[in-house]
Scaffold this motif. Structure first.
Motif, PDB file in Angstrom:
ATOM      1  N   ILE A 169      52.035  34.036  40.976  1.00  0.00           N
ATOM      2  CA  ILE A 169      51.835  35.018  39.912  1.00  0.00           C
ATOM      3  C   ILE A 169      53.166  35.539  39.395  1.00  0.00           C
ATOM      4  N   LEU A 170      54.070  35.913  40.300  1.00  0.00           N
ATOM      5  CA  LEU A 170      55.300  36.568  39.868  1.00  0.00           C
ATOM      6  C   LEU A 170      56.393  35.599  39.429  1.00  0.00           C
ATOM      7  N   GLU A 171      56.445  34.394  39.995  1.00  0.00           N
ATOM      8  CA  GLU A 171      57.507  33.458  39.611  1.00  0.00           C
ATOM      9  C   GLU A 171      57.138  32.619  38.393  1.00  0.00           C
ATOM     10  N   SER A 172      55.986  31.952  38.444  1.00  0.00           N
ATOM     11  CA  SER A 172      55.632  31.056  37.333  1.00  0.00           C
ATOM     12  C   SER A 172      54.547  31.632  36.438  1.00  0.00           C
ATOM     13  N   GLY A 173      53.780  32.584  36.965  1.00  0.00           N
ATOM     14  CA  GLY A 173      52.666  33.137  36.205  1.00  0.00           C
ATOM     15  C   GLY A 173      51.455  32.216  36.189  1.00  0.00           C
ATOM     16  N   PHE A 174      51.531  31.098  36.893  1.00  0.00           N
ATOM     17  CA  PHE A 174      50.445  30.113  36.929  1.00  0.00           C
ATOM     18  C   PHE A 174      49.863  30.117  38.332  1.00  0.00           C
ATOM     19  N   PHE A 175      48.564  30.412  38.463  1.00  0.00           N
ATOM     20  CA  PHE A 175      48.002  30.596  39.796  1.00  0.00           C
ATOM     21  C   PHE A 175      46.554  30.129  39.903  1.00  0.00           C
ATOM     22  N   HIS A 176      46.149  29.834  41.138  1.00  0.00           N
ATOM     23  CA  HIS A 176      44.779  29.480  41.511  1.00  0.00           C
ATOM     24  C   HIS A 176      43.934  30.724  41.268  1.00  0.00           C
ATOM     25  N   ALA A 177      42.866  30.584  40.495  1.00  0.00           N
ATOM     26  CA  ALA A 177      42.088  31.760  40.110  1.00  0.00           C
ATOM     27  C   ALA A 177      40.709  31.821  40.765  1.00  0.00           C
ATOM     28  N   ASP A 178      40.531  31.087  41.856  1.00  0.00           N
ATOM     29  CA  ASP A 178      39.224  31.061  42.516  1.00  0.00           C
ATOM     30  C   ASP A 178      39.394  31.023  44.038  1.00  0.00           C
ATOM     31  N   PRO A 179      40.141  32.002  44.592  1.00  0.00           N
ATOM     32  CA  PRO A 179      40.467  31.938  46.028  1.00  0.00           C
ATOM     33  C   PRO A 179      39.389  32.524  46.952  1.00  0.00           C
ATOM     34  N   HIS A 180      38.156  32.042  46.839  1.00  0.00           N
ATOM     35  CA  HIS A 180      37.104  32.543  47.730  1.00  0.00           C
ATOM     36  C   HIS A 180      37.156  31.787  49.073  1.00  0.00           C
ATOM     37  N   PRO A 181      36.461  32.279  50.094  1.00  0.00           N
ATOM     38  CA  PRO A 181      36.546  31.673  51.436  1.00  0.00           C
ATOM     39  C   PRO A 181      36.101  30.213  51.525  1.00  0.00           C
ATOM     40  N   GLY A 182      35.414  29.689  50.539  1.00  0.00           N
ATOM     41  CA  GLY A 182      35.073  28.275  50.533  1.00  0.00           C
ATOM     42  C   GLY A 182      36.218  27.402  50.061  1.00  0.00           C
ATOM     43  N   ASN A 183      37.182  27.987  49.366  1.00  0.00           N
ATOM     44  CA  ASN A 183      38.335  27.249  48.844  1.00  0.00           C
ATOM     45  C   ASN A 183      39.590  27.424  49.687  1.00  0.00           C
ATOM     46  N   ILE A 184      39.507  28.233  50.713  1.00  0.00           N
ATOM     47  CA  ILE A 184      40.615  28.433  51.649  1.00  0.00           C
ATOM     48  C   ILE A 184      40.195  27.776  52.958  1.00  0.00           C
ATOM     49  N   PHE A 185      41.012  26.874  53.466  1.00  0.00           N
ATOM     50  CA  PHE A 185      40.654  26.120  54.666  1.00  0.00           C
ATOM     51  C   PHE A 185      41.542  26.488  55.846  1.00  0.00           C
ATOM     52  N   VAL A 186      40.943  26.481  57.028  1.00  0.00           N
ATOM     53  CA  VAL A 186      41.690  26.556  58.271  1.00  0.00           C
ATOM     54  C   VAL A 186      41.749  25.113  58.761  1.00  0.00           C
ATOM     55  N   LEU A 187      42.938  24.537  58.719  1.00  0.00           N
ATOM     56  CA  LEU A 187      43.088  23.132  59.087  1.00  0.00           C
ATOM     57  C   LEU A 187      43.092  22.961  60.607  1.00  0.00           C
ATOM     58  N   ASP A 188      42.729  21.775  61.044  1.00  0.00           N
ATOM     59  CA  ASP A 188      42.639  21.498  62.480  1.00  0.00           C
ATOM     60  C   ASP A 188      43.946  21.762  63.212  1.00  0.00           C
TER      61      ASP A 188
END
Length: 188
Positions: free
Chosen positions: A144-163
């Motif tokens: 957001i602060l550096e490029s102003g371009f960001f992922h706009a759908d960060p709900h818990p289904g789109n955030i993964f805990v990798l193995d």
């Protein structure tokens, strides 16, 4: 991972939204509802239109990766999260082939912890929670602060805990660009 758009889904969904807009417009003119649903459905139509172009999604994925793997002075750095990489030559408007992130969505993390005999309120889990918060704060803050371009759908289904314990971020169909003035205001 392979993401394939269902046949005719775009026309079906956009048709449903057109019907909702028509209905909402009737109520809007009658001033019958406390909220302007016509405006809501117009915005939804605009947002969902972005979800149907997997080429744009692949470009967004690469653009965010570039932000996260370069310092503000241009040096290569490690990203605080793992992003899938699109496979060149295997991306089209309706098909997106990318790296597979082995893990579970955050929405299922507590359940997976219990299956492995880990108490979700344990000190280890709390430590991981702080790592997750730190990583996501860095990702969204930098984008957001550096490029102003960001992922706009960060709900818990789109955030993964990798193995392997790292954090992953998927689904770049909803992204936003904000200008310099907005970034400056947010930084204050």
């Amino acid at each position: 991972a392979v993401k394939v758009q269902r046949p005719s889904i775009e026309s079906k969904l956009m048709g449903d939204i057109a019907n909702l807009k028509a209905l909402a417009k009737t109520f809007r003119e009658a001033d019958a509802l406390p909220l302007d649903y016509y405006t809501v459905f117009c915005e939804l139509e605009k947002q969902l239109g972005d979800e149907f172009d997997f080429i744009a999604e692949a470009v967004a994925m690469d653009r965010i990766r570039e932000t996260l793997t370069r310092s503000p002075d241009g040096l290569r750095i490690e990203s605080p999260v793992v992003l899938p990489q699109p496979v060149p030559g295997l991306v089209s408007k309706r098909v997106l082939v990318m790296d597979y992130l082995q893990g579970v969505p955050l929405s299922r993390a507590a359940e997976e912890m219990l299956k492995k005999g880990i108490d979700p309120s344990s000190p280890e889990a709390q430590l991981f929670g702080r790592k997750l918060l730190r990583s996501l704060t860095e990702v969204f803050g930098r984008c957001i602060l550096e490029s102003g371009f960001f992922h706009a759908d960060p709900h818990p289904g789109n955030i993964f805990v990798l193995d392997d314990g790292r954090i992953g971020l998927i689904d770049f169909g909803q992204v936003k660009q904000i200008g310099g003035r907005a970034r400056e205001t947010l930084s204050k």
